[in-house]
Design a protein around this motif. Structure first.
Motif, PDB file in Angstrom:
ATOM      1  N   PRO A  43      57.968  -3.695 -20.952  1.00  0.00           N
ATOM      2  CA  PRO A  43      59.130  -2.896 -20.523  1.00  0.00           C
ATOM      3  C   PRO A  43      58.746  -1.733 -19.624  1.00  0.00           C
ATOM      4  O   PRO A  43      59.481  -1.399 -18.687  1.00  0.00           O
ATOM      5  N   GLU A  44      57.595  -1.110 -19.886  1.00  0.00           N
ATOM      6  CA  GLU A  44      57.139   0.005 -19.043  1.00  0.00           C
ATOM      7  C   GLU A  44      56.801  -0.484 -17.646  1.00  0.00           C
ATOM      8  O   GLU A  44      57.151   0.157 -16.639  1.00  0.00           O
ATOM      9  N   LYS A  45      56.119  -1.639 -17.562  1.00  0.00           N
ATOM     10  CA  LYS A  45      55.805  -2.206 -16.244  1.00  0.00           C
ATOM     11  C   LYS A  45      57.081  -2.514 -15.466  1.00  0.00           C
ATOM     12  O   LYS A  45      57.172  -2.252 -14.260  1.00  0.00           O
ATOM     13  N   LEU A  46      58.072  -3.066 -16.153  1.00  0.00           N
ATOM     14  CA  LEU A  46      59.349  -3.383 -15.497  1.00  0.00           C
ATOM     15  C   LEU A  46      60.029  -2.122 -14.998  1.00  0.00           C
ATOM     16  O   LEU A  46      60.567  -2.089 -13.883  1.00  0.00           O
ATOM     17  N   GLN A  47      60.016  -1.073 -15.808  1.00  0.00           N
ATOM     18  CA  GLN A  47      60.643   0.193 -15.419  1.00  0.00           C
ATOM     19  C   GLN A  47      59.953   0.785 -14.191  1.00  0.00           C
ATOM     20  O   GLN A  47      60.611   1.235 -13.240  1.00  0.00           O
ATOM     21  N   ILE A  48      58.618   0.767 -14.186  1.00  0.00           N
ATOM     22  CA  ILE A  48      57.874   1.297 -13.034  1.00  0.00           C
ATOM     23  C   ILE A  48      58.152   0.463 -11.793  1.00  0.00           C
ATOM     24  O   ILE A  48      58.379   1.000 -10.703  1.00  0.00           O
ATOM     25  N   ARG A  50      60.788  -1.315 -11.079  1.00  0.00           N
ATOM     26  CA  ARG A  50      62.149  -1.039 -10.590  1.00  0.00           C
ATOM     27  C   ARG A  50      62.174   0.247  -9.759  1.00  0.00           C
ATOM     28  O   ARG A  50      62.819   0.313  -8.708  1.00  0.00           O
ATOM     29  N   GLU A  51      61.473   1.265 -10.240  1.00  0.00           N
ATOM     30  CA  GLU A  51      61.448   2.538  -9.507  1.00  0.00           C
ATOM     31  C   GLU A  51      60.706   2.385  -8.173  1.00  0.00           C
ATOM     32  O   GLU A  51      61.105   2.975  -7.168  1.00  0.00           O
ATOM     33  N   VAL A  82      62.812  -7.950 -11.022  1.00  0.00           N
ATOM     34  CA  VAL A  82      62.720  -6.883 -10.011  1.00  0.00           C
ATOM     35  C   VAL A  82      62.635  -7.473  -8.605  1.00  0.00           C
ATOM     36  O   VAL A  82      63.163  -6.887  -7.650  1.00  0.00           O
ATOM     37  N   LEU A 301      57.307   9.476 -14.611  1.00  0.00           N
ATOM     38  CA  LEU A 301      57.427   8.229 -15.371  1.00  0.00           C
ATOM     39  C   LEU A 301      56.046   7.642 -15.665  1.00  0.00           C
ATOM     40  O   LEU A 301      55.744   7.256 -16.801  1.00  0.00           O
ATOM     41  N   THR A 305      54.324   7.204 -19.362  1.00  0.00           N
ATOM     42  CA  THR A 305      54.033   5.864 -19.891  1.00  0.00           C
ATOM     43  C   THR A 305      52.536   5.581 -19.989  1.00  0.00           C
ATOM     44  O   THR A 305      52.096   4.820 -20.845  1.00  0.00           O
TER      45      THR A 305
END
Length: 414
Positions: A43-48, A50-51, A82, A301, A305
Motif C-alpha cells: 500500500p505504501e508503494k502504491l501511495q508513493i 500515485r503521488e 497507477v 510521505l 513511510t
C-alpha cells in the motif's frame, strides 16, 4: 524528466539529436528501498507511485520483480492501478510509464515483463556490469561474454516489449573504448534508453559530463536512443554529476525522493528539478513538467513511510532549508525574501519560511515573531527591554520557543 527547450539555442551539437524523444524522466521506488533499513509495504508503494504520477514524473521504476513475491505483486499492482492514471497529467497527455528492473537473464526479464505489462506504458530495465573490476571479481566472465549476454538479453526483451532500458553497471570505472563498443551493440540489439551509471559514486562532474559527451559522439546509433544518468552520492556529488550529464546531452535522470538509496544515497529528485527551475534556459537547455508544489508533500510521505530521517540542512526539503536564525539574514528576509532565498517556499509546497529565534537573531525578527503570536508591546522601549531579556535567555538555550516568548512578554506586562 527533461525535454529540450526548443526555444533555446544550444551550442552543443549533441543536443540536436535528442529531439526525437521528449519523454525522459524517471523516479525510482526500487532504489529508495535499496537503502539499508528501508522497506515499503505494497500500500505504501502504491501511495508513493500515485503521488509520483500526479507530480508529473514520466517513468517510475517500481521495483525488482524477480527479487520476491512481494515485489512482484507490488510492481504488478502499480502497473494495474497507477499505470493508467491521468490526474495531474493532462498537460503531459500520457500516463506514467511503469518500469521494472531485471538482470540480464531470460527468466528475470520474463518475470519483469509479467509484472509491468499491465500498464498502458511499460518498460523493462536490464542491467549488466561492464567494468573489469566487476567482470573479473563478481561475474567472472570476459568482456566478450559480457557483450554476448547484454545483447541476448536486450534482443529477448524486445520480443516482449518495445521500450527497453539498458544499464552498464559501474560504467564510471569501465574502460571507455569497451563502453562505446558494448553500448553500440545493445543499440543494435534494440535498446531504446541507455542509462550510464556511476554505480560507486566515484566520478567528478567534469568526468561524468565528459563521459556522456564522448559516448554520444562515438557510439554508433547514439542519436536513436535516450541517454540517461544514474548517480550514487558516495562523494556528495550525485546532483552535480547529474546536472553535468544534462548539460552534455542526457535527457533522463534517475532520481529518488529525498535522495535516499544504497549507501550514501542516490541523486535527489528535488535538487535536480529545482536547480533546473532556478536556471531556466541558459544553464540547462531543457525544461521539465514536474509540479514543484508537490515536492514537500511527497518528501514528507517518503519520510514517514520509509522511516529514513532527512538531515535538517538537506537542500529543498530539510527542516532548515527555509529557516533563518542569523539576525542579518532575518532582517533581509523580512524586508524582502529574495535577499536570502533563491526559491519561494510555496514553489515547493512548504507553507512559509521559518524565522528561528536564537542568540544571533535581531530586533526585526523578534518584532515579526511577536506580531505572529499576537503580542503587542507599547513601543520601541518595551521592545528593547524584551529584546535584552530575550538575548539573555537565548545565551542559555539553543532555541527560544514561542512559549518562552509569551512568558517573557507576560512577565514584562505584569
Amino acid at each position: 524528466m527533461f525535454r529540450r527547450d526548443d526555444r533555446t539555442t544550444s551550442n552543443h551539437h549533441h543536443h540536436q539529436h535528442q529531439d526525437h524523444d521528449k519523454q525522459v524522466s524517471k523516479s525510482a521506488i526500487d532504489s529508495c528501498e535499496q537503502s539499508p533499513g528501508v522497506t515499503f509495504t505494497v500500500p505504501e508503494k502504491l501511495q508513493i507511485a500515485r503521488e509520483l504520477s500526479r507530480m508529473g514524473v514520466d517513468v517510475c521504476e517500481a521495483g525488482f520483480p524477480v527479487s520476491s513475491e512481494g515485489d512482484f505483486d507490488a510492481v504488478s499492482r502499480i502497473a494495474k492501478e497507477v499505470g493508467p492514471l491521468m490526474e495531474g497529467r493532462e498537460a503531459i497527455g500520457k500516463p506514467m510509464r511503469i518500469a521494472g528492473l531485471s538482470r540480464a537473464v531470460q527468466s528475470d526479464i520474463l518475470r519483469t515483463y509479467e509484472a509491468v505489462k499491465h500498464a498502458p506504458l511499460h518498460r523493462i530495465h536490464i542491467f549488466l556490469a561492464t567494468s573489469d573490476i566487476h567482470l573479473t571479481h563478481k561475474l567472472r566472465i570476459s568482456r566478450e561474454e559480457c557483450v554476448k549476454r547484454a545483447c541476448e538479453a536486450v534482443r529477448y526483451a524486445r520480443t516482449l516489449c518495445d521500450n527497453i532500458e539498458f544499464s552498464p553497471e559501474d560504467a564510471g570505472r569501465t574502460d571507455r573504448a569497451f563502453l562505446v563498443h558494448v553500448l553500440g551493440e545493445v543499440i543494435k540489439a534494440g535498446a531504446t534508453t541507455l542509462n550510464v551509471p556511476d554505480t560507486v559514486g566515484i566520478c567528478t562532474p567534469e568526468e561524468y559530463g565528459g563521459m556522456f559527451r564522448e559516448l554520444i559522439e562515438k557510439t554508433p546509433g547514439a542519436d536513436t536512443v535516450t541517454w540517461s544518468a544514474h548517480c550514487q552520492n558516495d562523494l556528495g556529488l550525485a546532483t552535480a554529476n547529474t546536472l553535468s550529464a544534462i548539460q552534455n546531452g542526457v535527457r533522463q535522470a534517475e532520481v529518488t525522493i529525498n535522495g535516499i538509496g544504497e549507501r550514501a544515497g542516490n541523486t535527489s529528485l528535488e535538487e535536480v528539478i529545482m536547480a533546473i527551475h532556478t536556471h531556466p534556459n541558459e544553464t540547462f537547455p531543457v525544461y521539465h513538467q514536474i509540479n514543484t508544489k508537490s515536492i514537500y508533500k511527497i518528501s514528507q510521505l517518503v519520510l514517514q513511510t520509509s522511516g529514513m530521517a532527512i538531515q535538517p540542512h538537506k537542500a529543498i526539503v530539510g527542516a532548515n532549508a527555509f529557516a533563518h536564525e542569523s539576525g542579518i539574514h532575518q532582517d533581509g528576509v523580512l524586508k524582502h525574501p529574495s535577499t536570502y532565498e533563491i526559491i519561494d517556499p510555496a514553489e515547493v509546497g512548504v507553507p512559509s519560511n521559518a524565522i528561528v529565534l536564537g542568540k544571533s537573531s535581531g530586533r526585526n525578527a523578534l518584532r515579526a515573531k511577536l506580531a505572529e503570536l499576537g503580542i503587542q508591546l507599547s513601543g520601541d522601549d518595551a521592545l528593547q527591554r524584551l529584546f535584552a531579556r530575550f538575548k539573555a535567555l537565548a545565551d542559555k538555550k539553543t532555541k527560544v520557543t514561542d512559549h518562552d516568548l509569551v512568558a517573557l512578554a507576560e512577565d514584562q506586562l505584569v
